[in-house]
Design an enzyme around this catalytic site. Structure first.
Site, PDB file in Angstrom:
ATOM      1  N   LYS A  34      -4.611  -1.040  11.641  1.00  0.00           N
ATOM      2  CA  LYS A  34      -3.312  -0.695  11.060  1.00  0.00           C
ATOM      3  C   LYS A  34      -2.488   0.026  12.119  1.00  0.00           C
ATOM      4  O   LYS A  34      -2.946   1.009  12.714  1.00  0.00           O
ATOM      5  CB  LYS A  34      -3.508   0.208   9.832  1.00  0.00           C
TER       6      LYS A  34
ATOM      7  N   VAL B  41      -0.759  -4.583   9.452  1.00  0.00           N
ATOM      8  CA  VAL B  41      -2.211  -4.721   9.613  1.00  0.00           C
ATOM      9  C   VAL B  41      -2.541  -6.014  10.348  1.00  0.00           C
ATOM     10  O   VAL B  41      -1.942  -7.064  10.080  1.00  0.00           O
ATOM     11  CB  VAL B  41      -2.924  -4.697   8.242  1.00  0.00           C
TER      12      VAL B  41
ATOM     13  N   ASP C 275      -2.283   4.393  -5.305  1.00  0.00           N
ATOM     14  CA  ASP C 275      -1.370   3.258  -5.114  1.00  0.00           C
ATOM     15  C   ASP C 275      -2.126   1.960  -5.382  1.00  0.00           C
ATOM     16  O   ASP C 275      -2.156   1.052  -4.549  1.00  0.00           O
ATOM     17  CB  ASP C 275      -0.820   3.288  -3.690  1.00  0.00           C
TER      18      ASP C 275
ATOM     19  N   ALA D 204       4.261  -3.597   6.016  1.00  0.00           N
ATOM     20  CA  ALA D 204       4.971  -2.722   5.087  1.00  0.00           C
ATOM     21  C   ALA D 204       6.020  -1.939   5.857  1.00  0.00           C
ATOM     22  O   ALA D 204       6.252  -2.179   7.049  1.00  0.00           O
ATOM     23  CB  ALA D 204       3.993  -1.798   4.376  1.00  0.00           C
ATOM     24  N   SER D 205       6.641  -0.971   5.200  1.00  0.00           N
ATOM     25  CA  SER D 205       7.759  -0.252   5.817  1.00  0.00           C
ATOM     26  C   SER D 205       7.318   0.674   6.938  1.00  0.00           C
ATOM     27  O   SER D 205       8.048   0.895   7.894  1.00  0.00           O
ATOM     28  CB  SER D 205       8.498   0.557   4.753  1.00  0.00           C
ATOM     29  N   ILE D 206       6.113   1.199   6.835  1.00  0.00           N
ATOM     30  CA  ILE D 206       5.650   2.164   7.826  1.00  0.00           C
ATOM     31  C   ILE D 206       4.704   1.532   8.840  1.00  0.00           C
ATOM     32  O   ILE D 206       4.706   1.897  10.013  1.00  0.00           O
ATOM     33  CB  ILE D 206       4.965   3.357   7.119  1.00  0.00           C
ATOM     34  N   ALA D 207       3.898   0.586   8.409  1.00  0.00           N
ATOM     35  CA  ALA D 207       2.870   0.035   9.303  1.00  0.00           C
ATOM     36  C   ALA D 207       2.598  -1.423   8.970  1.00  0.00           C
ATOM     37  O   ALA D 207       3.078  -1.951   7.964  1.00  0.00           O
ATOM     38  CB  ALA D 207       1.590   0.856   9.173  1.00  0.00           C
TER      39      ALA D 207
END
Length: 511
Positions: A154, A136, A289, A131-134
Site C-alpha cells: 500500500k 495497493v 470500515d 483510493a483517495s489517500i493510497a
C-alpha cells in the site's frame, strides 16, 4: 486564513451547488438569509442531477472535490447528530475510489522509503485498488531463506499531504464563517468536525499506524475461527509504505461467485455479524470500515477475510459493558435494567427519571416482538436508542456513533448474504457469554484485581507526596526566617512613608 483558502472554498461551494448537494436542505425548515443563499445556489444546479437521488447528488459532489471531501463525508457519516440519521446512513455507503497515480513513480517511492530493503520486493503489479489517500499493488517478497510469497503493498499518493493541508485550511475557514454568520451553528460544532477530520487524516497518512492497527487486531483475533486478516512485514513498511501478506478470496458482494464455489452464504453472514460483535464487546477494538469492498470470503474454508485498516474503532470497558448489557437487555426485554445502566454509567443525568427512560426504551423494543427476523435490525435499534437519549439530555457519545455506523455497514452486508438473518439469535450467544462472565464471579474478581492495582499505584505515590509536603513545609520555614526583601518590616515602613509623601504633595498642588 490565506486568500487561497477562501478561493478554494468558493470552488467547493460551486461544485456542491452544481452537483445538487443543496437539495439536501429541502424540508429542513431553513429560513432567512440562509434560505435565500441556498435558493441562489440551486439556480446553477445541473438539470441532469435532478433526475438522481439525494444520495447520489452529495456523493458525486464529494467525489468530485477530491480526497479530503470524501474523508469529510465519511466523518459526517459518524455524526448523525449533526447531519441527521438519513444523510448519515447515506454517507456511510460512500466508498473511497479514485484513479491510480502514475505507476512510473512507484520504484522511486519504494527505494526512498525502504532503502536496501526494497531489494526483497519483485514482480510489482499495476494498481489493484486505488483510493483517495493510497493505492495497493501486489508483489513478490523474497524472504531471507530464499522462499517467496505474494504480498500486498500500500502506497500513499505522492501529493496527498499537501492536498489535505490546503483543503483543511479551506474547511477551517468554512467552519469559522459558519459560526460567524450564524452563532446558533456552534451547537453543531463545525470546528470540532474539521478537527476530527484533521486527526483522522494525520493518522491515515502514516501507514505505520495502520500497520500497528493490523498487528493489534491480529493479536486479538488470531485464535478466532472463521475470521482472518493479513500480517505485517515490518522491514518493508515505512511512513508511506505498508507491506502485508496477500489475502485471496471472493469479494463478499459477488453472490454468484460464492454460490458457484459452494460457499454457505447464511453461514458467512452469521460469522460476519458474530465476529464484529465479538471484537467490539470482548476486545473493544474493531474494524470500523467494513463495507463490501473491504471484505472477502475464502472459497475453500468459507472464512471471512478483511482488508484496509485505515479506520479503526475503539471503545473502553465502560462502553463495552454498555453495548453488551444493552443488547442483552433488549434480548430479554428488560427495559428497566437498560435504563438503570444508562444512569449507573452516567450517560443520563441523575435528575431524569429511570422509569420514564425505561418507557422510552420499551417503545423501541416492543414493536420488534413477533416481527419476522428479516424486519428486525440491531443497527436500527441502536440508532433509535441514540436518538431517544437526546430527549433525556444524554450527550452524544462519538465512540458509540462510530460503533453504530459500522453496525449499519456490517448488518447491511450480512442481510445481502442472508435476507432472513435473525440478528438477535446470532447476537445472543456472544452477548450472554460476555455478560455472564463479566457480571459473574470471574468478572467480579477481575474488577477487584483492577481496583487493587489502582490502589497499589496510588499507594506507591504516597511517599512522594509526603516528601513534597515536607519540602513545602521546610521552604515555608526558611521563608519565615528569611523573608524576601519586600516582606521586611522596614521596607513596609519605607513604602508607607513614600505613599504619605506622594499624597501630601498632591494635596499641596490642589490647594
Amino acid at each position: 486564513m490565506g486568500l487561497f483558502a477562501y478561493l478554494r472554498l468558493v470552488r467547493a461551494g460551486y461544485v456542491l451547488a452544481r452537483e445538487g448537494a443543496f437539495s439536501l436542505t429541502e424540508g429542513q425548515g431553513i429560513k432567512g438569509p440562509a434560505a435565500t443563499a441556498i435558493w441562489f445556489a440551486r439556480l446553477i444546479e445541473r438539470r441532469a442531477v435532478r433526475k438522481t437521488g439525494r444520495v447520489e447528488r452529495l456523493s458525486a459532489a464529494l467525489q468530485k472535490l477530491g480526497p479530503t471531501y470524501v474523508k469529510l463525508g465519511q466523518v459526517l457519516a459518524t455524526r448523525a447528530d449533526v447531519v441527521g440519521p438519513l444523510v448519515a446512513q447515506d454517507l456511510a455507503n460512500l466508498q473511497d475510489k479514485m484513479p491510480p497515480f502514475d505507476a512510473k513513480l512507484v520504484p522511486a517511492i519504494l527505494a526512498e522509503a525502504l532503502g536496501d530493503k526494497v531489494n526483497a520486493l519483485t514482480d510489482i503489479s499495476d494498481p489493484v485498488a486505488a483510493a483517495s489517500i493510497a493505492q495497493v499493488h501486489s508483489a513478490t517478497l523474497i524472504n531471507e531463506d530464499g522462499t517467496k510469497q505474494k504480498i500486498a503493498i500500500k502506497l500513499l499518493r505522492p501529493d496527498v499531504e499537501m492536498r489535505f493541508k490546503k483543503d483543511l485550511a479551506s474547511l477551517k475557514a468554512a467552519a469559522g464563517l459558519v459560526e460567524l454568520v450564524d452563532p446558533r451553528a456552534k451547537r453543531l460544532r463545525p470546528k470540532d468536525i474539521v478537527a476530527t477530520l484533521e486527526r483522522s487524516a494525520i493518522l491515515e497518512m502514516d501507514l505505520r499506524m495502520e500497520a500497528a492497527a493490523i498487528s493489534e487486531l491480529f493479536e486479538n483475533t488470531k485464535d478466532d475461527e472463521g475470521f482472518e486478516i493479513p500480517t505485517v512485514h515490518w522491514p518493508q513498511t515505512a511512513r508511506n509504505v505498508l507491506t502485508t501478506s496477500w489475502m485471496d478470496g471472493i469479494p463478499i458482494r459477488e453472490h454468484d461467485q460464492l454460490d458457484a464455489a459452494g460457499v454457505d452464504r447464511k453461514k458467512v453472514a452469521k460469522a460476519l455479524m458474530q465476529h464484529f460483535l465479538l471484537h467490539a464487546i470482548r476486545d473493544g477494538y474493531f474494524h470500523a470500515d467494513m463495507h463490501p469492498g473491504n471484505l472477502f470470503v475464502d472459497p475453500k474454508t468459507g472464512h471471512v477475510r478483511a482488508v484496509d485498516f485505515g479506520i479503526m474503532g475503539r471503545i473502553g470497558k465502560q462502553e463495552q459493558k454498555f453495548l453488551a448489557e444493552i443488547l442483552y437487555g433488549f434480548i430479554r426485554r428488560d427495559y428497566r435494567h437498560i435504563s438503570q445502566l444508562h444512569f449507573d454509567i452516567g450517560y443520563v443525568p441523575k435528575h431524569q427519571s429511570v422509569d420514564d427512560f425505561a418507557q422510552s426504551l420499551r417503545s423501541i423494543g416492543e414493536p420488534l416482538v413477533g416481527r419476522p427476523a428479516s424486519e428486525i435490525s440491531m443497527a436500527k435499534v441502536l440508532t433509535q436508542l441514540l436518538d431517544n437519549t437526546a430527549l433525556f439530555e444524554m450527550e452524544t457519545r462519538t465512540e458509540l456513533v462510530m460503533l453504530q455506523k459500522n453496525m449499519v455497514l456490517v448488518e447491511g452486508v450480512a442481510r445481502t448474504l442472508d435476507p432472513e438473518l435473525n440478528i438477535w439469535t446470532i447476537a445472543e450467544p456472544i452477548v450472554s457469554k460476555w455478560v455472564k462472565r463479566n457480571v459473574g464471579p470471574i468478572g467480579i474478581a477481575e474488577e477487584a484485581k483492577d481496583t487493587a492495582i489502582a490502589l497499589y499505584g496510588a499507594a506507591k505515590k504516597v511517599p512522594l507526596l509526603v516528601q513534597r509536603y515536607e519540602a513545602m513545609l521546610e521552604q515555608a520555614e526558611k521563608d519565615r526566617a528569611n523573608p524576601p526583601f519586600f516582606m521586611t518590616s522596614w521596607f513596609a515602613v519605607l513604602v508607607v512613608a513614600l505613599m504619605i509623601g506622594v499624597g501630601a504633595a498632591a494635596i499641596k498642588t490642589l490647594v
